[in-house]
Every structure is written in C-alpha cells, then in structure tokens.
Scaffold this motif. Structure first.
Motif, short mmCIF file in Angstrom:
data_model
loop_
_atom_site.label_atom_id
_atom_site.label_comp_id
_atom_site.label_asym_id
_atom_site.label_seq_id
_atom_site.Cartn_x
_atom_site.Cartn_y
_atom_site.Cartn_z
N GLN A 164 0.83 -1.19 0.00
CA GLN A 164 0.00 0.00 0.00
C GLN A 164 0.88 1.25 0.00
N ASP A 166 2.22 4.87 0.78
CA ASP A 166 2.18 5.70 1.97
C ASP A 166 1.95 7.15 1.55
N ASP A 167 0.73 7.66 1.81
CA ASP A 167 0.39 9.03 1.40
C ASP A 167 1.18 10.08 2.15
N GLU A 168 1.66 9.73 3.35
CA GLU A 168 2.39 10.70 4.17
C GLU A 168 3.90 10.63 3.97
N GLY A 169 4.39 9.60 3.33
CA GLY A 169 5.82 9.44 3.13
C GLY A 169 6.26 9.97 1.79
N SER A 173 6.74 5.54 -1.70
CA SER A 173 7.06 4.72 -0.53
C SER A 173 5.84 3.92 -0.11
N VAL A 175 3.69 1.51 2.97
CA VAL A 175 3.44 1.34 4.40
C VAL A 175 4.01 -0.02 4.81
#
Length: 300
Positions: A164, A166-169, A173, A175
């Motif tokens: 999946q 990573d929307d914040e990374g 990238s 999760v």
C-alpha cells in the motif's frame, strides 16, 4: 635450481601482499559484494556462504581467463605488428595443432567445471530435511498480488494484501507495517511449502541469495536454517501482472520466544486454522485443480 629459488623469493612478497589485501576486506567484499552478509555477524542462512562461494570462485576463474586472453591478445598485437619497411602479408599457416587443442580443451574444462560445482551446490541447497528433522513447517501461498502464510504446526495463518502506498511518506514509498510478514525462529530447521493461487510467482528473499518459483498445480519446497536475526526484504521475482511491483513482503528472523509470541498474537486475532485452496482462481480454468464437468456440462 636457481630458477626455482627465484620463483620462491618472488612468491613470498606476492603471497604477503595478497594476505594483507584480503585481511583488510569487509565481509561484503570477501563475498563478492552480495547481500546477506554483515561485518561482525554470520551469514543470513546456512546456504548463503555456499552461494557466495560459487559466485566468487566463478568470478576469480573468469578474471584469470580474461587476463590471460587479453595478455595473449596484446602480446600478439605487439610481437607481430607490421614493422617499418615490411610489405605484403606475413607467412600464412593453415593450422597450429597445439594452439587448437588448447583453445578447445581449456573452454571444455571450464564449462564442465562450472557445471559440476553448480550442480553440486544446487543439489545441497535443494536437499530437503528429513521429516523428523524439520522444526518449523510453513506454507507460503502466492497470489495476485500478495502472500498468504499458513503456520502449519501451530495451525494459525496470516493473510496478506499487496503493498500500500504511503500518502504521508516520500513519493512511491510503502506502508511497511501493512506488508505481509513471514516470521521465522532463528537457528531452526525451516521448511517452506510454496504454492500459487493463480499464475506463476517467485518467492525471493534477497539476502538469502536464493529464490524458488511458485507454480499453479505444483508444490515446491525450500529447506534452510535462518542464522541471523533481523528484517529481510522479499519480493516476487516473476512478472505476474499489473501490480507485480507491489507484491512485496518482509521476513522477520526472531528468537524462539518472539516467534511464539507472534503465533499467540495470530490466535488472539482469531486467525486459527489454515487458508485453503478455496480461493484459488485456477479452479475456474482448465488444467490442474479444475472441477470435473458432468455429461451435460461437457455437452454444452
């Protein structure tokens, strides 16, 4: 006699220099810059050094062959170059039997040697443990595009989803906590049973220096001993569809106590039993595993 003495005196500084150079090499350098090795720690599995040994030895032999070949080529270019005042072609020879025997026999010996050592090491790596020697039995099932894991002896399972984003990374990238994770106890004889639900996949733990195909309708096995605790990256090494690049997983090699605790955590989640073949897509297709048709269906 004098010639032999000179060779001995020449060999001493060469040997000393090689010893000094090799003594200063890191584990990665000594093992051909392959993954699976760390300074001050053992190899990732009981097979890792065998694979790296075959790799490094093969490259040493090939480098020697390359040096000899380039040396002879450069020598021929210099020794038989056209001199000033020479005209026409040099004397032509139809054949040179010693040279022809040399460049026929030496490559044959090299090919046979590479084949023999590769076959020897492959047979050792592919050798399964005896039934009473296996400490941990795990079934790994590849599917588009993730991994299901059955811990056979403990009768628990861990279903996997594909990687999946990573929307914040950073861009691209994943999760890591959501990647399928295979837990293995360090120092135990592990046998992995490898299956595929749909198409051909390939189970590859990079630091283990070995991979094995997962083929629909066929069961493959990997037998090894994980020898160093740590987290190891794994991936599918066979192009298997649109999201092949997200078919990733991790391997956690942990102590026996940590392994037992993880098994208990799966029980606490209610993940007891085994993931069966009822989700295999190939059951709806011709070939192994397809349901039998009755006479009316066959007529249709």
């Amino acid at each position: 006699m004098r010639h032999n003495r000179r060779l001995r005196w020449a060999a001493i500084p060469i040997a000393a220099s090689l010893s000094l150079v090799l003594a200063g090499c890191t584990q990665a350098q000594l093992n051909g810059f392959l993954p699976g090795f760390e300074d001050g720690a053992g190899p990732a599995t009981n097979h890792t050094e065998r694979v790296s040994g075959l790799w490094v030895t093969s490259w040493i032999v090939l480098l020697v062959v390359g040096l000899v070949t380039w040396g002879l080529t450069i020598w021929a270019v210099i020794a038989y170059r056209r001199r000033k005042g020479q005209t026409g072609l040099p004397v032509q020879l139809r054949y040179n039997m010693p040279i022809e025997v040399f460049y026929t026999v030496v490559p044959l010996i090299l090919v046979l040697g590479f084949f023999a050592f590769t076959a020897r090491d492959q047979a050792a790596i592919e050798q399964r443990f005896a039934e009473d020697e296996v400490d941990v039995r795990i079934e790994v099932i590849g599917k588009q595009w993730a991994w299901d894991i059955n811990y056979i002896d403990e009768n628990v399972y861990s279903p996997g989803i594909q990687g999946q984003l990573d929307d914040e990374g950073p861009s691209g990238s994943l999760v890591q906590s959501e990647l399928p994770t295979l837990y293995l106890p360090v120092g135990q004889n592990v046998e992995l049973k490898l299956e595929a639900r749909d198409v051909i996949h390939s189970f590859w733990v990079v630091d283990f220096l070995y991979k094995k195909d997962l083929i629909p309708g066929k069961t493959n096995y990997m037998s090894f001993v994980p020898e160093r605790e740590g987290t190891y990256a794994g991936k599918c090494a066979e192009l298997c569809g649109e999201y092949h690049s997200l078919m990733l997983f991790n391997v956690e090699v942990v102590s026996q106590d940590e392994y037992d605790a993880y098994i208990e955590s799966l029980r606490d989640l209610g993940q007891e039993g085994q993931l069966s073949t009822e989700y295999d897509r190939r059951q709806n297709q011709p070939g192994p595993g397809a349901p039998e048709l009755n006479e009316e269906q066959e007529a249709e």
